[in-house]
Scaffold this active site. Structure first.
Site, PDB file in Angstrom:
ATOM      1  N   GLY B  54       0.819  -1.191   0.000  1.00 47.95           N
ATOM      2  CA  GLY B  54       0.000   0.000   0.000  1.00 47.95           C
ATOM      3  C   GLY B  54       0.859   1.249   0.000  1.00 47.95           C
ATOM      4  N   SER B  55       0.313   2.353  -0.495  1.00 55.64           N
ATOM      5  CA  SER B  55       1.002   3.641  -0.381  1.00 55.64           C
ATOM      6  C   SER B  55       0.796   4.177   1.037  1.00 55.64           C
ATOM      7  CB  SER B  55       0.459   4.621  -1.414  1.00 55.64           C
ATOM      8  OG  SER B  55       0.828   4.206  -2.703  1.00 55.64           O
ATOM      9  N   GLY B  56       1.459   5.281   1.345  1.00 53.74           N
ATOM     10  CA  GLY B  56       1.347   5.862   2.673  1.00 53.74           C
ATOM     11  C   GLY B  56       2.503   5.471   3.571  1.00 53.74           C
ATOM     12  N   HIS B  57       3.445   4.661   3.039  1.00 47.03           N
ATOM     13  CA  HIS B  57       4.613   4.237   3.815  1.00 47.03           C
ATOM     14  C   HIS B  57       5.888   4.861   3.266  1.00 47.03           C
ATOM     15  CE1 HIS B  57       1.875   1.373   5.513  1.00 47.03           C
ATOM     16  NE2 HIS B  57       1.732   0.728   4.381  1.00 47.03           N
ATOM     17  N   LYS B 105       5.431  -8.205   2.177  1.00 47.23           N
ATOM     18  CA  LYS B 105       5.181  -8.045   3.614  1.00 47.23           C
ATOM     19  C   LYS B 105       3.995  -8.930   4.001  1.00 47.23           C
ATOM     20  CE  LYS B 105       4.706  -3.523   3.647  1.00 47.23           C
ATOM     21  NZ  LYS B 105       4.644  -3.421   2.168  1.00 47.23           N
ATOM     22  N   ASP B 110      -1.548  -8.540   0.711  1.00 42.78           N
ATOM     23  CA  ASP B 110      -0.298  -8.538  -0.052  1.00 42.78           C
ATOM     24  C   ASP B 110       0.069  -9.950  -0.487  1.00 42.78           C
ATOM     25  OD1 ASP B 110      -0.303  -6.164   1.871  1.00 42.78           O
ATOM     26  OD2 ASP B 110       1.333  -5.624   0.522  1.00 42.78           O
ATOM     27  N   HIS B 219      -0.238   0.467   9.505  1.00 40.43           N
ATOM     28  CA  HIS B 219      -1.461   0.992   8.893  1.00 40.43           C
ATOM     29  C   HIS B 219      -2.378   1.566   9.951  1.00 40.43           C
ATOM     30  CE1 HIS B 219       0.010  -2.479   6.589  1.00 40.43           C
ATOM     31  NE2 HIS B 219      -0.178  -1.702   5.552  1.00 40.43           N
TER      32      HIS B 219
END
Ligand SMILES: Nc1ncnc2c1ncn2[C@@H]1O[C@H](COP(=O)(O)OP(=O)(O)O)[C@@H](O)[C@H]1O
Ligand SMILES: Nc1ncnc2c1ncn2[C@@H]1O[C@H](COP(=O)(O)OP(=O)(O)O)[C@@H](O)[C@H]1O
Ligand SMILES: [Mg+2]
Ligand SMILES: [Mg+2]
Ligand SMILES: [Mg+2]
Ligand SMILES: [Mg+2]
Lengths: 207, 333, 333, 207
Positions: B54-57, B105, B110, B219
């Site tokens: 996911g994005s945001g990391h 991960k 995922d 998250h």
């Protein structure tokens, strides 16, 4: 009495509308025990799916449902992407070539779909996932074999609702909610909630 | 929600456009499906190393694409696993004939999406191996859960795995390096504040002004327990103990220590935490021989930190020291 | 106040101890008085380049000590100029016989303290020059104020000035490079949230959930105006216009663009902002040929960003590209 | 009537106590138009100054005050460090070698101190700085020339208080508060506030 192709198309659209209407609700549920994206995930996927409908609406039911499944796999992501994608792809495989479905066809299709979800996610009933809504819904359909389609679909939606509610006290053992362990108890599973919407819109629109 | 964004649904594509414009010398960004590859790839005869999530990391994973680290990264929606089509395209794009490694991960989404992508890539004749990182000691690892989450170790594994691939080692060897880093690595995280997923528009959780969440996921998933805010000393003691006892790391061990900020934590606090961590480990006879301090695997604007240790041997130390040239990690080049 | 700290008064010394432990290969940290020097200094025949200022802006300045950038940094208390004794000791420590340049951000306290230090150093026979950075267009520059604040340009000036010193240029030339970067550079900042000074224990200012502060200083000083929260597009347009019109930067100019996070801003937002900035400048015919994106001059945990432009010529471009090896900025080495 | 060395020492201690008691207040004032550190700065410096006192308390007044000044320069930082440092160093230079001060000595010392502050900071009256408290205090002392020391010190503290209050409507033109321009009006200057404390504790303790 059968389920028409057009009502399948209506159902997809209605499911997309229901997801949109419940987007924030699903995300709130996912905030409590997950990562606050189930509503956005399903909404993104169902918008794409509805966008794809015109290209397949004149094809057979199997093609329509498979296309929805492939679209969901490519647009939803997360856990629900492969799971709902598999669900629809299995619905499609099971109904390949058909222009209408009997209650038995629909029951078989849902059985295949649930089988696909379980094969992919390896969740059993009681682990606080969408399987907890889908399994009783399938059982209700099977029990209603031979009866009126509308009544059977209604019974299956009601069973999904009960299954959804049954997730509240459960401790999650699959998916992201399992990370919070005991603290997941007391919260309704977002995926079971969207799965109930799937079967509720089916009851409302398939005919 | 206070963010420097336009519309919630445009956050990921617009940030990717920014990355593409900023780092054209190192990376190329493709859209529809979204993936990022090394500007100088594919490299014939080299194992392609891919990750995604996911994005945001940020900077993980896109910021780690480049010489000596990843060949490609697949960014999903915020906090949402990317989809198999992204991974398939990325796999094809980096395939230099020596096979492709997927670093995944351990999250249900995922894992399932990468599995589907690997099946598709294999069907197209590409050799694919996968290593799943699962280093988060905050999560009980049992038959009754989805297992431990992949967190901080992922960054370190991507660096060392990329270095191994750069040496033209075989897919099997490169995967073994990745597995080794994961097996020798453990992480624990904590949060002072929540993050806000752009689509959700409000904080994922509420944390009162005097409380913190120990064992938080990247998250904003709830952690092990909620506690009264404690001092940096107590926080490090609690987290480092959980990490050290888990492997366990023993007196005489040499380790790579990674003090990571969750996105909203200033660097001054990370150095203060590093100071505590080094003192704690010294007390246990564990020696930090390499370290990374900064915000590399983040949770949007969450304030907090995570501590990762990887037990080092000669091989891993050399792989860590090897040159790397990516937007977010760079040395020796 | 939510911070990863022990006691407020120990924040700076403990973070410095962490830096010392983490980066012994690049820097040495002295205490009482506090200053940070290059591990391999002093370098005979090289101009020593020094900066300093309050803490809370990390990685500036301590993170910029190393080959190709600063020879020393003097960290003050949080948001408080360091004292002359620190600067004097640092000046003596880096003196390689070619003189020492003080890079001073234009704040009354910094200027006065550096002046006193320069007087003391000169009395000890060391040649000292000073350049005061004052790039903040948010502040009216008039006879009736303390002039413009030194902000983002300082980071870029330290890099290029350090590169010039590395080439063994004379003190006069090195100072001229620093002055040139400052003269060709302009910055504007904004905040989404306040920061909290550890000693104060509460936010410096209150910013309602739907408002932002435009023209904020790096110490949480109030800015030009408070406005309703706007989109990234509008924010960049407003800030970039103020920056561009001030020098002014003109069509055909090549610039170094620096998108800086204030400490609590995630990288994904900075890339999104960079995307907006590049589009804005393209519309004006201004070409970004170099860029820096990240949190390099921060205000503790403040969320927000600043935009800096420096007009580049061949000389400055080469100085920017020259190798640098510091804890926070590193390439080519 | 003269001012004794011991009362000078008492005054330094009392000023440190007053700063400690007003630390948060000074910082709050600095939050509004500056950077929220004036209280912490002055407190850090005066704690160090008090710590140095034992090493010089048996010396002449000039040595004591110079030592305080040098300690402040090396510990306060910011704008107030050089300014208060200079202030005390000038007080010390003006009183070098003395074991007691007449009112005229004290007035001359404060004049030198203010001169040092102005030379260093280049602020004039009306620019919203500590100069706005110090200047009327010096003027009051001068006007009280020849009168009782206690009364003169009291008048000077009162004038400093009025000067402090006079900063409220002003627009800052020096120091960090000048960055906020017009928005600085309506806020009391932190440095003028601490300068009043300096002269108030002088009135309360010098004898
Ligand atoms: N292994 C699994 N089997 C079946 N359903 C699962 C499994 N893991 C997760 N789910 C379902 O997925 C839902 C979460 O979906 P979503 O939030 O979109 O993905 P993610 O968890 O990756 O963020 C859960 O509420 C649960 O019903
Ligand atoms: N040029 C100047 N001349 C006189 N006093 C000044 C000047 N600049 C600032 N001051 C005083 O210093 C005070 C601020 O001190 P402080 O907050 O400790 O330092 P800083 O402004 O560096 O944070 C102001 O309130 C003002 O009274
Ligand atoms: Mg989710
Ligand atoms: Mg998710
Ligand atoms: Mg200050
Ligand atoms: Mg101040």
């Amino acid at each position: 009495m059968t389920i028409s192709r057009d009502s399948i198309v209506d159902w997809i659209k209605a499911f997309a509308v229901a997801i949109e209407a419940n987007k924030d609700y699903l995300t709130d549920l996912d905030s409590a025990i997950g990562d606050a994206d189930h509503g956005a995930n399903m909404h993104r996927g169902m918008q794409a799916a509805v966008g794809k409908l015109p290209t397949v609406a004149d094809k057979d039911i199997g093609t329509i449902l498979k296309t929805i499944g492939m679209t969901l796999v490519a647009t939803v992501g997360g856990a629900s992407g492969p799971l709902y994608g598999t669900l629809f792809m299995q619905l499609g495989t099971s109904t390949a070539g058909k222009m209408e479905l009997s209650l038995a066809d629909w029951t078989a299709a849902l059985e295949a779909a649930l089988g696909g979800v379980v094969a992919r996610g390896k969740a059993a009933v009681g682990e606080k996932t969408m399987v907890d809504a889908l399994t009783p819904a399938l059982d209700a359909l099977k029990s209603a074999a031979g009866s009126d389609i509308a009544a059977a679909l209604k019974a299956s939606a009601a069973a999904a609702a009960a299954g959804r509610d049954s997730t509240i006290p459960l401790v999650a053992r699959k998916g992201r909610a399992s990370y919070v362990g005991e603290r997941s108890a007391g919260h309704q599973d977002p995926g079971a909630t969207s799965s109930h919407l799937l079967l509720q819109t089916a009851a409302d629109h398939l005919k | 929600m206070k963010k420097l964004i336009n519309k919630a649904e445009d956050v990921v594509p617009e940030a990717l456009a920014g990355m593409a414009a900023a780092h054209a010398d190192m990376i190329k960004v493709f859209t529809n499906p979204n993936y990022i590859v090394r500007a100088d790839g594919p490299i014939q005869g080299k194992v392609g190393v891919i990750s995604g999530g996911g994005s945001g990391h940020e900077p993980m994973h896109g910021g780690f694409v480049g010489m000596g680290m990843l060949d490609a990264a697949c960014p999903g929606a915020v906090f949402t696993s990317p989809t198999p089509d992204q991974m398939l395209e990325a796999t094809k794009a980096v395939n230099g004939g020596a096979g492709v490694l997927h670093i995944v991960k351990n999250y249900t989404g995922d894992v399932m999406n990468f599995e589907m992508a690997a099946d598709l890539a294999k069907a197209e004749g590409i050799e694919v191996a996968a290593v799943v990182t699962n280093d988060d000691v905050a999560v009980k690892d049992s038959l009754y859960t989805a297992g431990r989450r992949g967190v901080g170790v992922t960054v370190l594994a991507e660096k060392m795995t990329g270095a191994a691939a750069e040496q033209r080692r075989s897919l099997k060897d490169v995967a073994a390096v990745c597995q080794k880093v994961n097996d020798l690595g453990r992480t624990m995280g904590m949060a002072l504040t929540s993050c806000t997923v752009p689509h959700a528009g409000k904080p994922t959780f509420d944390l009162p002004e005097d409380e913190m969440e120990i064992g938080i996921g990247i998250h904003g998933e709830p952690g092990r327990k909620r506690m009264k805010l404690a001092s940096a000393h107590e926080i490090v003691e609690m987290m480092a103990a959980a990490v050290v006892e888990d492997l366990p790391y023993k007196s005489g061990d040499e380790v790579l220590a990674f003090v990571n900020g969750m996105g909203g934590t200033p660097l001054i606090e990370l150095y203060l935490i590093y100071n505590e961590l080094e003192a704690y480990l010294k007390g246990k006879g564990i020696k930090i021989t390499r370290r990374l301090i900064g915000s590399y695997i983040t949770s949007l604007e969450m304030a907090g930190c995570s501590l990762t240790l990887v037990k080092l041997d000669d091989e891993l130390t050399k792989l860590w020291d090897a040159p790397v040239k990516t937007p977010a990690l760079r040395w020796g080049a």
